[in-house]
Scaffold this motif. Structure first.
Motif, PDB file in Angstrom:
ATOM      1  N   ILE A  38       0.860  -1.185   0.000  1.00  9.23           N
ATOM      2  CA  ILE A  38       0.000   0.000   0.000  1.00  9.23           C
ATOM      3  C   ILE A  38       0.898   1.236   0.000  1.00  9.23           C
ATOM      4  CG2 ILE A  38      -1.783   1.263   1.258  1.00  9.23           C
ATOM      5  CD1 ILE A  38      -2.640  -1.441   2.464  1.00  9.23           C
ATOM      6  N   GLN A  39       0.817   1.998  -1.117  1.00 12.26           N
ATOM      7  CA  GLN A  39       1.633   3.214  -1.246  1.00 12.26           C
ATOM      8  C   GLN A  39       0.895   4.431  -0.683  1.00 12.26           C
ATOM      9  OE1 GLN A  39       4.742   2.803  -2.486  1.00 12.26           O
ATOM     10  NE2 GLN A  39       4.262   0.608  -2.656  1.00 12.26           N
ATOM     11  N   ARG A  40      -0.416   4.425  -0.812  1.00 12.95           N
ATOM     12  CA  ARG A  40      -1.184   5.584  -0.394  1.00 12.95           C
ATOM     13  C   ARG A  40      -2.649   5.187  -0.323  1.00 12.95           C
ATOM     14  NH1 ARG A  40      -1.617  11.222  -3.871  1.00 12.95           N
ATOM     15  NH2 ARG A  40      -2.628  12.528  -2.309  1.00 12.95           N
ATOM     16  N   CYS A  41      -3.435   5.742   0.600  1.00 13.54           N
ATOM     17  CA  CYS A  41      -4.863   5.449   0.689  1.00 13.54           C
ATOM     18  C   CYS A  41      -5.566   6.625   1.352  1.00 13.54           C
ATOM     19  CB  CYS A  41      -5.126   4.147   1.464  1.00 13.54           C
ATOM     20  SG  CYS A  41      -4.679   4.207   3.204  1.00 13.54           S
ATOM     21  N   ASN A  42      -6.908   6.668   1.167  1.00 14.89           N
ATOM     22  CA  ASN A  42      -7.659   7.756   1.794  1.00 14.89           C
ATOM     23  C   ASN A  42      -8.189   7.321   3.171  1.00 14.89           C
ATOM     24  OD1 ASN A  42      -9.701   6.052   1.130  1.00 14.89           O
ATOM     25  ND2 ASN A  42     -10.977   7.580   0.103  1.00 14.89           N
ATOM     26  N   ARG A  43      -8.793   8.285   3.864  1.00 17.19           N
ATOM     27  CA  ARG A  43      -9.256   8.022   5.234  1.00 17.19           C
ATOM     28  C   ARG A  43     -10.378   6.968   5.234  1.00 17.19           C
ATOM     29  NH1 ARG A  43      -8.014  10.841   9.449  1.00 17.19           N
ATOM     30  NH2 ARG A  43      -7.249  12.538   8.151  1.00 17.19           N
ATOM     31  N   GLN A  44     -11.288   7.014   4.208  1.00 22.29           N
ATOM     32  CA  GLN A  44     -12.383   6.048   4.164  1.00 22.29           C
ATOM     33  C   GLN A  44     -11.854   4.621   4.025  1.00 22.29           C
ATOM     34  OE1 GLN A  44     -15.392   6.453   4.824  1.00 22.29           O
ATOM     35  NE2 GLN A  44     -16.256   4.474   4.240  1.00 22.29           N
ATOM     36  N   PHE A  45     -10.792   4.431   3.234  1.00 23.74           N
ATOM     37  CA  PHE A  45     -10.172   3.109   3.081  1.00 23.74           C
ATOM     38  C   PHE A  45      -9.696   2.592   4.442  1.00 23.74           C
ATOM     39  CE2 PHE A  45      -8.093  -0.082   0.461  1.00 23.74           C
ATOM     40  CZ  PHE A  45      -7.070  -0.510   1.287  1.00 23.74           C
ATOM     41  N   ALA A  46      -9.006   3.457   5.204  1.00 27.59           N
ATOM     42  CA  ALA A  46      -8.525   3.044   6.526  1.00 27.59           C
ATOM     43  C   ALA A  46      -9.680   2.699   7.451  1.00 27.59           C
ATOM     44  CB  ALA A  46      -7.668   4.170   7.133  1.00 27.59           C
ATOM     45  N   HIS A  47     -10.758   3.550   7.447  1.00 28.31           N
ATOM     46  CA  HIS A  47     -11.905   3.289   8.324  1.00 28.31           C
ATOM     47  C   HIS A  47     -12.585   1.963   7.971  1.00 28.31           C
ATOM     48  CE1 HIS A  47     -12.387   7.826   9.494  1.00 28.31           C
ATOM     49  NE2 HIS A  47     -11.324   7.245  10.035  1.00 28.31           N
ATOM     50  N   ILE A  48     -12.715   1.642   6.661  1.00 18.62           N
ATOM     51  CA  ILE A  48     -13.372   0.385   6.267  1.00 18.62           C
ATOM     52  C   ILE A  48     -12.667  -0.806   6.902  1.00 18.62           C
ATOM     53  CG2 ILE A  48     -13.739  -1.164   4.290  1.00 18.62           C
ATOM     54  CD1 ILE A  48     -14.402   1.271   2.615  1.00 18.62           C
ATOM     55  N   TYR A  49     -11.339  -0.771   6.940  1.00 18.59           N
ATOM     56  CA  TYR A  49     -10.583  -1.899   7.490  1.00 18.59           C
ATOM     57  C   TYR A  49     -10.271  -1.739   8.973  1.00 18.59           C
ATOM     58  CZ  TYR A  49     -10.010  -3.524   2.738  1.00 18.59           C
ATOM     59  OH  TYR A  49     -10.240  -3.991   1.497  1.00 18.59           O
ATOM     60  N   GLY A  50     -10.884  -0.716   9.628  1.00 18.16           N
ATOM     61  CA  GLY A  50     -10.772  -0.595  11.077  1.00 18.16           C
ATOM     62  C   GLY A  50      -9.521   0.134  11.559  1.00 18.16           C
ATOM     63  N   PHE A  51      -8.878   0.930  10.704  1.00 16.68           N
ATOM     64  CA  PHE A  51      -7.711   1.705  11.121  1.00 16.68           C
ATOM     65  C   PHE A  51      -8.115   3.163  11.357  1.00 16.68           C
ATOM     66  CE2 PHE A  51      -6.002  -1.939   8.945  1.00 16.68           C
ATOM     67  CZ  PHE A  51      -4.868  -2.270   9.684  1.00 16.68           C
ATOM     68  N   GLU A  52      -7.380   3.853  12.282  1.00 19.63           N
ATOM     69  CA  GLU A  52      -7.750   5.210  12.643  1.00 19.63           C
ATOM     70  C   GLU A  52      -7.331   6.211  11.572  1.00 19.63           C
ATOM     71  OE1 GLU A  52      -6.028   5.931  16.446  1.00 19.63           O
ATOM     72  OE2 GLU A  52      -7.229   4.403  17.477  1.00 19.63           O
ATOM     73  N   ASN A  53      -6.180   6.023  10.940  1.00 20.90           N
ATOM     74  CA  ASN A  53      -5.759   6.953   9.900  1.00 20.90           C
ATOM     75  C   ASN A  53      -4.957   6.192   8.839  1.00 20.90           C
ATOM     76  OD1 ASN A  53      -2.741   7.118  10.536  1.00 20.90           O
ATOM     77  ND2 ASN A  53      -3.665   7.604  12.537  1.00 20.90           N
ATOM     78  N   PRO A  54      -4.852   6.773   7.657  1.00 20.27           N
ATOM     79  CA  PRO A  54      -4.175   6.081   6.547  1.00 20.27           C
ATOM     80  C   PRO A  54      -2.717   5.785   6.818  1.00 20.27           C
ATOM     81  CG  PRO A  54      -5.523   7.900   5.726  1.00 20.27           C
ATOM     82  CD  PRO A  54      -5.493   8.040   7.214  1.00 20.27           C
ATOM     83  N   ASP A  55      -2.041   6.586   7.647  1.00 23.54           N
ATOM     84  CA  ASP A  55      -0.603   6.377   7.858  1.00 23.54           C
ATOM     85  C   ASP A  55      -0.301   4.997   8.425  1.00 23.54           C
ATOM     86  OD1 ASP A  55      -0.199   8.892   6.893  1.00 23.54           O
ATOM     87  OD2 ASP A  55      -0.138   9.853   8.896  1.00 23.54           O
ATOM     88  N   GLN A  56      -1.273   4.400   9.140  1.00 20.25           N
ATOM     89  CA  GLN A  56      -1.050   3.069   9.714  1.00 20.25           C
ATOM     90  C   GLN A  56      -0.954   1.973   8.631  1.00 20.25           C
ATOM     91  OE1 GLN A  56      -4.553   3.716  12.420  1.00 20.25           O
ATOM     92  NE2 GLN A  56      -3.229   2.671  13.875  1.00 20.25           N
ATOM     93  N   LEU A  57      -1.423   2.259   7.412  1.00 17.97           N
ATOM     94  CA  LEU A  57      -1.424   1.269   6.339  1.00 17.97           C
ATOM     95  C   LEU A  57      -0.317   1.485   5.321  1.00 17.97           C
ATOM     96  CD1 LEU A  57      -5.258   1.027   5.734  1.00 17.97           C
ATOM     97  CD2 LEU A  57      -3.790  -0.835   6.501  1.00 17.97           C
ATOM     98  N   VAL A  58       0.125   2.715   5.171  1.00 18.12           N
ATOM     99  CA  VAL A  58       1.105   3.047   4.133  1.00 18.12           C
ATOM    100  C   VAL A  58       2.393   2.243   4.348  1.00 18.12           C
ATOM    101  CG1 VAL A  58       2.561   4.886   3.189  1.00 18.12           C
ATOM    102  CG2 VAL A  58       0.173   5.342   3.734  1.00 18.12           C
ATOM    103  N   GLY A  59       2.854   1.595   3.261  1.00 17.34           N
ATOM    104  CA  GLY A  59       4.084   0.810   3.301  1.00 17.34           C
ATOM    105  C   GLY A  59       3.885  -0.632   3.728  1.00 17.34           C
ATOM    106  N   THR A  60       2.651  -1.011   4.101  1.00 20.77           N
ATOM    107  CA  THR A  60       2.417  -2.389   4.555  1.00 20.77           C
ATOM    108  C   THR A  60       1.870  -3.235   3.404  1.00 20.77           C
ATOM    109  OG1 THR A  60       0.142  -1.920   5.246  1.00 20.77           O
ATOM    110  CG2 THR A  60       1.906  -1.570   6.876  1.00 20.77           C
ATOM    111  N   SER A  61       1.945  -4.591   3.562  1.00 14.89           N
ATOM    112  CA  SER A  61       1.456  -5.523   2.544  1.00 14.89           C
ATOM    113  C   SER A  61      -0.071  -5.600   2.595  1.00 14.89           C
ATOM    114  CB  SER A  61       2.031  -6.916   2.782  1.00 14.89           C
ATOM    115  OG  SER A  61       1.387  -7.854   1.929  1.00 14.89           O
ATOM    116  N   SER A  62      -0.697  -5.652   1.425  1.00 14.88           N
ATOM    117  CA  SER A  62      -2.159  -5.757   1.384  1.00 14.88           C
ATOM    118  C   SER A  62      -2.634  -7.160   1.767  1.00 14.88           C
ATOM    119  CB  SER A  62      -2.664  -5.414  -0.018  1.00 14.88           C
ATOM    120  OG  SER A  62      -2.112  -6.310  -0.961  1.00 14.88           O
TER     121      SER A  62
END
Length: 740
Positions: A38-62
């Motif tokens: 994951i290079q970049r995502c919006n706030r709604q993407f993070a909320h759908i998967y239960g994360f508080e903000n997109p920064d928690q997902l950036v750089g991680t494996s999908s």
């Protein structure tokens, strides 16, 4: 100095901020993936998967978004080919939130550039879990409807493709089953024999297809083998498409039928007593006048033998012609109309060939007597040869009298006949010609009635048909088609098309099924459904089968020479298996084209395998030792049992497309496919699914563990050169690289 780097302008910074605001306020989740990171995502993407903000997902494996590694890899296999063609890929699947809970979502992906796939892809995620719950609520509603059905006083069932999809408790009680046992069961289980089941299917499809209610009284079989009489009524859900199913209502009338049989037996016993008393009286009279009557009786006996059939005692053709000529003269003088009925017993020759001479004569005498009773004493019934009879109805006004007579004769044939240890149910096909409309002389009337009878037999038997002049034209067209079929082989009018067989997991073409096509000059393509049955009827099917095998092997060799490693499947007919020269012809064909046997696959239907089991097992064992691959085509539509299936040296089972068609919407079809695949794996057999037309079907087959598939989703049957080009241009998918 910036050492070659250009700082973004104020306008570019403003544009980036505006884009970020759009992403953060989008109603759907959006992310940018490269190499499944994951290079970049919006706030709604993070909320759908239960994360508080997109920064928690950036750089991680999908991969963390999937329930397991298998579904993570499978999506890559399915998504990459269509995305590489520049198409948008969309599917629905279950994914996992941060807290481990599963939810349903719809995902849509596009490559940023098909020319440079390594730039990554953009994915849009929609949470559709609420929609799925609504679907489950609909299922609950269906359950409530089932409760209503269960309290009905008659048996009710919903059928599709002659299998029960739903039924009520009363239906199960009447037939002696547990309710859950009826789900998915074939209606064949309720009929005494294959013939009665097939005949019932032919009758009800014609009625339901007109939109009418099918109604009949029929004898069915309970689970324990006991018989019951039922009043059966049926209505199609959609007369324009009978595959959508129908509703059936059964009422047990066994008690009423028992009373009717008792009354019939009493009536027959009374008739027998009357006949006995009459014979006694005739004997006394005969003794008194013996000397006077001997010469007259001898003369009458000679005349009777000359005018009656020696086996059945019915009038013969000569006597029938005399009576018909007399009635024609009277009808011409009075303006009356007559009807000639030509009657031919269905499948009698096949049954008669299986009996001895004495038992065959007994059966024919019994059938003739039943027809005589159905025709009545007022109408002439004659046997004119073999299993052919004619009846003269000398007053056809109103016309309903013709159909009444036909129904009486059909009903007379309905009860099973017991000859020794055998039980037979034999029906008749009847053709009708009417004087003077269909002919004014004996020969023409009988000829036209015979033509109409053949139309009734061609429509499935146990039917009747009135003559019309179109039947002569159709007979001529059939003769022309038959003659053209003889010329087709000599004039090279046949051609082979090939449907690719594809690996479910890898998406790679591994083989092709050879399918014959007839390009008839001036007529275009003729459907195999039209000419294959005709070829079997006129004895050309073996020659056509040899042509298919020869040309398929030649094409297989051509593919091998251009570097294509494929296995080609060829369909075999029952007639080819019965040919004692088939094995030698096959071996010679393989040697002539310098082919290894394992590159050829022979497909046989279940009914073909079960025709002569011992002979078939011996032949298939020889083919297996030769190295040829063997498969069952359209598996699940025949009547083979596991005890026989284990005896055949098979390599592949092909799931019939009738089970694949509703795989994703009919739980029964899913259970059938899962069972076939599981059984095949236990027997070390490969499974190929036929008729795959939708992505959802392919996904379900992958989930069930199916290895191969063929169908319009990948390709229709195509000429050999198109398949060559398709294989050469094919790009193996880079599994898991460019999908979310």
């Amino acid at each position: 100095m910036t050492h070659g780097l250009t700082l973004p302008t104020r306008g570019e910074l403003q544009l980036l901020k505006e884009q970020q605001v759009i992403l953060d306020n989008a109603g759907a989740g959006i992310c940018f993936i490269r190499d499944r990171l994951i290079q970049r995502c919006n706030r709604q993407f993070a909320h759908i998967y239960g994360f508080e903000n997109p920064d928690q997902l950036v750089g991680t494996s999908s991969e963390q978004l999937y329930p397991d590694s298998l579904s993570f890899r499978q999506l890559g296999v399915r998504a990459y080919p269509s995305m590489l063609r520049g198409e948008r890929y969309t599917t629905e699947l279950q994914m996992v939130r941060r807290d481990g809970s599963l939810f349903w979502c719809r995902i849509t992906g596009n490559l940023i550039s098909t020319d440079s796939p390594s730039l990554g892809s953009i994915w849009i995620i929609e949470d559709i879990d609420e929609q799925r719950r609504a679907s489950e609520a609909l299922h609950a509603l269906h359950h409530e409807q089932q409760l209503i059905l269960d309290h009905a006083m008659v048996g009710i069932a919903f059928m599709r493709l002659r299998k029960i999809t739903r039924s009520n408790q009363r239906m199960a009680e009447m037939l002696g089953y547990q309710l859950e046992e009826l789900s998915g069961i074939s209606t064949r289980a309720f009929y005494p024999c294959d013939e009665s089941w097939e005949e019932a299917g032919q009758r009800h499809r014609e009625v339901l297809g007109r939109g009418d209610m099918f109604s009949t009284e029929i004898q069915l079989v309970r689970k324990d083998g006991s018989l019951l009489w039922c009043d059966l009524r049926s209505k199609a859900i959609n007369p324009d498409n009978l595959d959508e199913g129908s509703i059936w209502i059964l009422m047990d009338i066994s008690e009423r039928k028992a009373h009717e049989r008792a009354l019939l037996r009493a009536h027959e016993a009374l008739e027998q007593r009357v006949a006995e008393r009459t014979r006694e009286l005739e004997s006394v009279v005969a003794n008194l006048h013996r000397e006077i009557e001997e010469r007259r009786l001898a003369e009458e006996r000679i005349r009777h033998l000359a005018q009656h059939d020696s086996l059945t005692g019915l009038p013969n053709r000569s006597l029938f012609d005399q009576r018909l000529e007399t009635q024609l003269q009277q009808a011409a003088a009075t303006g009356r109309k007559l009807a000639v009925l030509f009657i031919d017993l269905d499948r009698f020759k096949h049954i008669n060939d299986s009996l001895g001479h004495h038992e065959g004569d007994m059966l024919l005498r019994t059938l003739a007597e039943r027809l005589r009773q159905g025709a009545g004493h007022e109408n002439t019934l004659a046997r004119i040869g073999g299993d052919e009879f004619v009846t003269l109805l000398n007053n056809v006004e109103p016309y309903e009298r013709i159909e009444q007579l036909i129904h009486r004769m059909q009903n007379a044939l309905t009860p099973p006949i017991h000859i020794g240890a055998h039980e037979f149910s034999i029906s008749a096909s009847i053709g009708v010609a009417i004087y003077p409309h269909d002919g004014s002389d004996i020969q023409t009337l009988i000829k036209h009635a015979n033509t109409a009878m053949y139309r009734a037999k061609a429509n499935g038997g146990n039917r009747y048909h009135f003559y019309n002049h179109n039947l002569d034209r159709e007979a001529v067209e059939r003769i022309e088609l038959r003659n053209a079929l003889y010329q087709a082989l000599r004039n090279s009018e046949f051609e082979l098309h090939y449907q690719p067989q594809v690996s479910v997991v890898e998406g790679r073409i591994v083989g092709a099924e050879a399918l014959i096509r007839w390009n008839r000059p001036g007529k275009g393509m003729v459907s195999p459904a039209c000419f294959i049955p005709l070829a079997e009827e006129c004895g050309l099917i073996n020659e056509i089968g040899k042509w298919v095998l020869e040309n398929a092997c030649a094409q297989l060799k051509a593919w091998q020479q251009c570097g294509l490693n494929l296995r080609v499947a060829v369909n075999l007919s029952a007639s080819q298996l019965d040919d004692p020269c088939f094995y030698d012809q096959l071996q010679s064909c393989l040697e002539r084209h310098d082919l290894q046997p394992e590159h050829l696959e022979l497909e046989l239907t279940e009914s073909t395998l079960m025709k002569h089991v011992d002979h078939t097992v011996e032949l298939l064992n020889r083919l297996d030792r030769l190295g040829v691959h063997l498969s069952i085509d359209d598996f699940g539509t025949g009547y083979s049992s596991l005890s026989y299936l284990k005896r055949f040296p098979l390599n592949t089972l092909k799931i019939d497309q009738s089970f694949v068609r509703d795989l994703c919407i009919d739980p029964d079809d899913a259970v059938i496919c899962r069972t076939i695949i599981s059984m095949a794996k236990n027997l070390n057999l490969t499974v190929t699914a036929e008729g795959v037309e939708q992505e959802a079907q392919l996904n379900k087959l992958a989930e069930l563990g199916c290895e191969l598939y063929q169908g319009f989703l990948f390709s229709r049957p195509i000429p050999a050169n198109e398949l060559t080009r398709l294989c050469q241009e094919y790009i193996p998918p880079e599994v898991g690289r460019f999908a979310i």
